[in-house]
Structure formats: structure tokens, C-alpha cells
Design an enzyme around this catalytic site. Structure first.
Site, PDB file in Angstrom:
ATOM      1  CD  GLU A  48      -6.247  -2.680   8.472  1.00  0.00           C
ATOM      2  OE1 GLU A  48      -5.618  -1.619   8.631  1.00  0.00           O
ATOM      3  OE2 GLU A  48      -5.715  -3.805   8.534  1.00  0.00           O
TER       4      GLU A  48
ATOM      5  CD  GLU B  51       2.495   0.104  10.555  1.00  0.00           C
ATOM      6  OE1 GLU B  51       1.316  -0.117  10.923  1.00  0.00           O
ATOM      7  OE2 GLU B  51       2.791   0.518   9.443  1.00  0.00           O
TER       8      GLU B  51
ATOM      9  CB  CYS C 226      -2.013   0.591   8.489  1.00  0.00           C
ATOM     10  SG  CYS C 226      -0.547   1.645   8.596  1.00  0.00           S
TER      11      CYS C 226
ATOM     12  CG  ASN D   4      -0.284  -0.075   2.523  1.00  0.00           C
ATOM     13  OD1 ASN D   4       0.714  -0.783   2.685  1.00  0.00           O
ATOM     14  ND2 ASN D   4      -0.800   0.655   3.495  1.00  0.00           N
TER      15      ASN D   4
ATOM     16  N   GLY E 113       2.273  -5.151   7.628  1.00  0.00           N
ATOM     17  CA  GLY E 113       1.208  -5.808   6.878  1.00  0.00           C
ATOM     18  C   GLY E 113       0.022  -6.084   7.779  1.00  0.00           C
TER      19      GLY E 113
ATOM     20  CE  LYS F 148       7.914 -11.205  -0.633  1.00  0.00           C
ATOM     21  NZ  LYS F 148       6.575 -10.610  -0.768  1.00  0.00           N
TER      22      LYS F 148
END
Length: 474
Positions: free
Chosen positions: A378, A246, A280, A148, A224, A171
Site C-alpha cells: 500500500e 479497518e 484505504c 487521512n 489505520g 484518540k
């Protein structure tokens, strides 16, 4: 620029993946496959981790001033890639160019500069009554980042980790991996030693798992979903690796009674609608006084046309497509769920066609109860839930009635707003039009994560304390 999207970057060299397979990168606005990256595998991960492990001893003992000097050189090179970064963020994420310039590009330069400045001032040694304390690098850090904010989340991990003397295997998301190549190319051109930074692209289920469980990885830093973060951390803790997570959020925005609501709409809509709600920290729950419900609903409708949806290459557009078909289907399912749960759609529609891009118009649900799934889970899309409260105590109770605790905001009388903010269980709380401070610690309470990013806290996250009892009494 010497990078090649079809290569990996391991031990200071652009090289082929041992898999021989590739992952297509799709433009979510046009559905065109416009690039591809290697589908890395466990063998590639092992090579990258071995390179990082070998480089660590030398890099960890390099003077902090030399590390900072190289990072400044990297930033200078990286800033010259501005136009290319913006172009790629529009293509790989579908982020409107109007949003990409500042949030996906310039702000990342600001973050990098902030880490450099903080690193010059951060005390890594200090004395206690009978000892000396040293902050030392941890080792090989696996940085696993989401789609995102393709560049922002990489910057939050890679820059502080390397400044503090760690080596990195990065990654990036398989869906939005391209701007990470520009960053790694800037590291390469700046002259960082081979093995200090390594890039392996691939699917999270294969590459992410291999990284997390590799015996030579000392720390895993992941951004994520909470669900994936929990699984990765369990795997990492099997060998007692350091973890920094996070994760998700369902952030409340409390509008206090008698506030100038009209001034708060922009902050709300920027948070929940820009980046197509794929943030987020988005203020996805708006808590309003029950007595002002009708007035506030009218204000929301009044300002909604200020956020047009469409072609992300158009500078007038503020909301582009969602990032993928999977995201489109997920968000659509939640919008349908809102109806089923009894919420009232004040604005928006149920999307039905994604053949011309994964577009979802902003949705505003009112008559939402905090017990509804749309208010507790979410959604990660442009969907706002409006919830009423009777008094301040109930507002605080609703705000805290969530498994998450990443972000929040309070709008109204400053003194009252600050007192409310102190009672909200979240790692970050905004008061009125207070701006983001890049030097402040960023991170969540509860299921929103472990650890902190940003400023001094973000640097210290990639260090470990050693106490040496050296104050002899003889």
C-alpha cells in the site's frame, strides 16, 4: 463554539493535559504550524477511561429513543459548523476545498443521519424457539482514528458506539486532530451526559498504547495501517478485549474486454487521485485486457489533465499536497522503486522538492507485474499501477493475488461484471457506476481488517449478544 484546541475533553469538561506539552499541527500546503493540541499521556487516558466507565452504567440503560433524540440534536448543531469543518480539513490535511465540501464534510452528515435512521429500526431483541436474544452495549470503547479522513473515520466509530449505549474515549490522529474538536463540541452542546464521550489527543505510541491496554477499556476500534493494527490488536487481546479493525488495501479495478473504457476513467481517477491517493479503498491496481493496452494508456493520458495539482484553497484544484513530510518521503521512495522494478512511467515524475508544500503529481506506471512491490504494498499516494491480463480467469486470479481484500470494482457488461465480482475476495465491490451505499456493511477480507462499519452492521459491531432461556415448558 466553546472548544479550545489546547484542551482535552474529559468527563464533560474542557481541561488541561497533565503533561503540559503540545503537538504542533502543520498545514501541508504551506508548512505553517497554525495550531497545537495537547500531548496527552497515560494519566490523561486513565482519567478519560475512568469517566467513560463511570458513565456507562447510566448511559447503557438510557432508552434508545432518548439516545437518538440527543444524537439528532448533536447533528443539528454539527451541521451548523460546515464552513469551519471545510476550512480545517483544507488546513490540517491539505485536502482541496472542492473535495472537502462533499467527502470530508457533507458526506459525514449523511453517514450520521444514516446511523440515526438505522438505530430507529434495528431490532435489539428477538425470540428464538426456546430463548430470547438481546443485543447489549459492550462498555467503554477506545476509538483510535487515522489522519487521512480526519472526521469520517471518527464518525464511523463514535456515532454508532454511542447510539448503541456505549461510552467512548476518542484518540484522533496527532496530525489531523482539529475537526474532531468540532464534533465533540457539538456533543457537549447537545447535552450528552458527562463521560459519554471523551477526547484525548497525543502520539499514538503513548496514548494509543495506554488506551489499548487499559483494564477498563472493553473494546478497541481502530482504523489505520495493517502493521499498526496488528500490534494494537495483540495488545488488546492480552486482556481479551473486543477488537474492530479497518486496515489497508491494494484494491483492483477490472476493466472487462470491449467495455466503454472512457466512461470508467472518472471513477478510477477519483478513487486513486482525489485525497492525494490517501484512501484505504483507492483503486490502486488497474487490470486491463492485454489487447487494449495502447488504447487504454491513451485514454488515461487524455483524462489526466482533468485532475490539476496545486493550492487546496483554489476551487479549481482537485489534488492537493500529501499530508506530511513522512508521507512525501514514503510515496517518493515507492515511485523510485517502481523504476527500479522495471515499471514504465506513463505519467508523472519523481518528486524532488517539498520546501513549498508536500506535493506529488499523479503517477501512472504501466508494464507492471503483480509480483512487484509497487503492486503488492500500500503506497497511500497518487500512484496507479496498470497490469494487463489475457482472459477473465487471469484477471480474477491477479485481483485476488494480494494480502488485502478491502475494496474492488468491475467495469463492463453488468451480468458478467456481477459474476466476476462474486469471485473477488474483497468486502466491497463496485459494479460500473454503482454508488456507495451508506447503509451497506463496509470492511475487509484477509489483512484488510476485522469487523464492519456502516448501517445496521456498523451498529451491531458495538453490541454483544445475550441469550436468555426463558421459554418454559411448564
Amino acid at each position: 463554539m466553546a472548544y479550545d484546541f489546547e484542551k482535552l475533553y474529559i468527563n464533560g469538561q474542557w481541561c488541561d493535559s497533565s503533561s503540559g506539552h503540545f503537538i504542533e499541527v502543520e498545514n501541508p500546503a504551506t508548512l505553517e504550524h497554525f495550531a497545537r493540541v495537547p500531548e496527552g499521556n497515560e494519566k490523561d487516558i486513565d482519567a478519560a477511561v475512568q469517566a467513560a466507565h463511570c458513565a456507562f452504567e447510566s448511559w447503557s440503560t438510557t432508552e434508545i429513543g432518548q439516545r437518538i433524540g440527543l444524537m439528532k440534536k448533536m447533528l443539528e448543531i454539527f451541521e451548523s459548523y460546515k464552513d469551519k469543518i471545510i476550512e480545517l480539513e483544507v488546513k490540517e490535511l491539505g485536502a482541496p476545498v472542492s473535495f472537502s465540501v462533499q467527502s470530508h464534510c457533507v458526506y459525514q452528515y449523511t453517514r450520521t443521519r444514516s446511523y440515526i435512521e438505522c438505530a430507529t429500526e434495528l431490532p435489539l431483541e428477538y425470540s428464538l424457539k426456546a430463548s430470547s436474544v438481546y443485543r447489549e452495549p459492550i462498555g467503554v470503547v477506545a476509538c483510535i482514528t487515522p489522519w487521512n479522513y480526519p472526521l469520517g473515520q471518527v464518525v464511523q466509530k463514535v456515532i454508532p458506539a454511542i447510539l448503541m449505549g456505549n461510552t467512548v474515549v476518542l484518540k484522533p490522529s496527532q496530525h489531523t486532530p482539529l475537526t474532531a474538536y468540532l464534533l465533540v463540541d457539538a456533543f457537549d452542546r447537545a447535552g450528552f451526559p458527562a463521560g459519554v464521550i471523551n477526547l484525548v489527543t497525543g502520539r499514538g505510541s503513548a496514548v494509543g498504547d495506554a488506551l489499548t491496554s487499559h483494564p477498563l477499556v472493553d473494546m478497541v476500534s481502530f482504523t489505520g495501517s495493517t502493521k499498526v493494527g496488528a500490534k494494537l490488536s495483540q495488545r488488546a487481546l492480552e486482556s481479551i478485549k473486543r477488537i474492530s479493525l479497518e486496515l489497508g488495501g491494494k484494491s483492483p479495478f477490472i476493466w472487462l474486454p470491449d467495455a466503454d473504457y472512457d466512461k470508467a476513467v472518472g471513477k478510477l481517477f477519483d478513487s486513486i487521485f482525489l485525497n492525494s491517493g490517501q484512501t484505504c479503498t483507492a483503486f490502486s491496481r488497474l487490470l486491463i485486457p492485454e489487447a487494449d493496452k495502447q488504447l487504454i494508456e491513451e485514454l488515461l493520458l487524455k483524462h489526466l489533465p482533468d485532475y490539476p495539482v496545486g493550492d487546496p484553497t483554489d476551487p479549481q484544484i482537485k489534488i492537493g499536497p500529501l499530508s506530511s513530510k513522512a508521507q512525501f518521503e514514503k510515496v517518493t521512495s515507492y515511485i523510485k522503486l517502481g523504476f527500479e522494478e522495471g515499471a514504465r512511467m506513463l505519467a508523472g515524475e519523481i518528486p524532488s522538492d517539498c520546501s513549498k508544500g508536500y506535493y506529488v503529481k499523479p503517477v501512472i506506471f504501466t508494464d507492471v507485474k503483480n509480483s512487484m512491490r509497487i503492486a503488492r504494498e500500500e503506497i497511500f499516494g497518487p500512484v496507479l499501477c496498470v497490469i494487463t491480463y489475457k482472459d477473465i480467469e487471469e484477471a480474477i486470479c491477479i485481483a485476488n493475488d494480494t494480502p488485502y481484500g478491502l475494496n474492488a470494482a468491475v467495469f463492463g457488461d453488468k451480468a458478467l461484471a456481477i459474476s466476476v465480482a462474486k469471485r473477488i475476495k474483497a468486502g466491497n465491490v463496485y459494479i460500473n457506476d454503482g454508488p456507495r451505499d451508506v447503509t451497506a456493511p463496509f470492511g475487509g477480507y484477509k489483512q484488510s481488517g476485522i469487523g464492519r462499519e456502516g448501517g445496521y452492521a456498523g451498529l451491531l459491531e458495538f453490541t454483544q449478544a445475550k441469550a436468555i432461556f426463558d421459554h418454559s415448558t411448564f
